[in-house]
Scaffold this motif. Structure first.
Motif, PDB file in Angstrom:
ATOM      1  N   PHE A   1       0.840  -1.194   0.000  1.00  0.00           N
ATOM      2  CA  PHE A   1       0.000   0.000   0.000  1.00  0.00           C
ATOM      3  C   PHE A   1       0.872   1.239   0.000  1.00  0.00           C
ATOM      4  CE2 PHE A   1       0.831  -0.885   4.426  1.00  0.00           C
ATOM      5  CZ  PHE A   1       1.002   0.373   5.014  1.00  0.00           C
ATOM      6  N   ASP A   2       0.271   2.346  -0.386  1.00  0.00           N
ATOM      7  CA  ASP A   2       0.945   3.637  -0.318  1.00  0.00           C
ATOM      8  C   ASP A   2      -0.068   4.657   0.163  1.00  0.00           C
ATOM      9  OD1 ASP A   2       2.434   5.924  -0.544  1.00  0.00           O
ATOM     10  OD2 ASP A   2       3.065   5.572  -2.606  1.00  0.00           O
ATOM     11  N   ASN A   3       0.053   5.022   1.421  1.00  0.00           N
ATOM     12  CA  ASN A   3      -0.833   6.048   1.968  1.00  0.00           C
ATOM     13  C   ASN A   3      -0.072   7.325   2.315  1.00  0.00           C
ATOM     14  OD1 ASN A   3       0.478   5.266   4.321  1.00  0.00           O
ATOM     15  ND2 ASN A   3      -1.389   5.114   5.533  1.00  0.00           N
ATOM     16  N   PHE A   4       1.193   7.414   1.856  1.00  0.00           N
ATOM     17  CA  PHE A   4       2.022   8.600   2.035  1.00  0.00           C
ATOM     18  C   PHE A   4       1.972   9.095   3.481  1.00  0.00           C
ATOM     19  CE2 PHE A   4       3.015  13.179   0.553  1.00  0.00           C
ATOM     20  CZ  PHE A   4       4.373  12.943   0.586  1.00  0.00           C
ATOM     21  N   ASN A   5       2.265   8.157   4.398  1.00  0.00           N
ATOM     22  CA  ASN A   5       2.274   8.452   5.837  1.00  0.00           C
ATOM     23  C   ASN A   5       0.983   9.099   6.319  1.00  0.00           C
ATOM     24  OD1 ASN A   5       4.900   7.429   6.330  1.00  0.00           O
ATOM     25  ND2 ASN A   5       5.759   9.271   5.429  1.00  0.00           N
ATOM     26  N   GLY A   6      -0.148   8.600   5.788  1.00  0.00           N
ATOM     27  CA  GLY A   6      -1.447   9.086   6.224  1.00  0.00           C
ATOM     28  C   GLY A   6      -2.038  10.207   5.401  1.00  0.00           C
TER      29      GLY A   6
END
Length: 119
Positions: A66-71
């Motif tokens: 996943f990639d949530n860009f640190n939230g």
């Protein structure tokens, strides 16, 4: 007799993934390839609420990409909740396969108590 168990989860069961999605009112998972920000991954695609990119579950490895860009592109709590519900659904499926009865209770801290009683 009561036992307390901690579970480290590998997401390997497509049926439990689908059950978790249904329980959380998420779209049904689909097999495919998704573009994450700077990469792509193949597996079961699960779209979490307000996440820019789906999470991609490789059931052969038990891993989630996943990639949530640190939230910034998706709140971690949504993924954590999905994994928690997946774990409960998987435990219930396995217990029922062995003929046991299962009940669950959500506790005040958000954890879930699952009781399995031998038939």
């Amino acid at each position: 007799m009561s036992h307390i168990v901690s579970i480290r989860t590998q997401v390997r069961d497509p049926i439990a993934v689908a059950s978790a999605c249904d329980r959380l009112s998420l779209p049904a998972p689909v097999q495919g390839t998704a573009k994450l920000f700077s990469s792509q991954a193949s597996g079961l695609l699960v779209q979490l609420p307000r996440w820019r990119y789906p999470v991609v579950i490789d059931t052969a490895k038990g891993e989630i990409a996943f990639d949530n860009f640190n939230g910034r592109w998706g709140e971690q709590q949504h993924l954590d909740r999905f994994v928690q519900i997946y774990s409960v659904e998987k435990a219930k499926l396995e217990a029922r396969k062995q003929g046991h009865s299962v009940s669950e209770q959500t506790l005040s801290d958000g954890s879930i108590k699952v009781q399995i009683v031998a038939a």
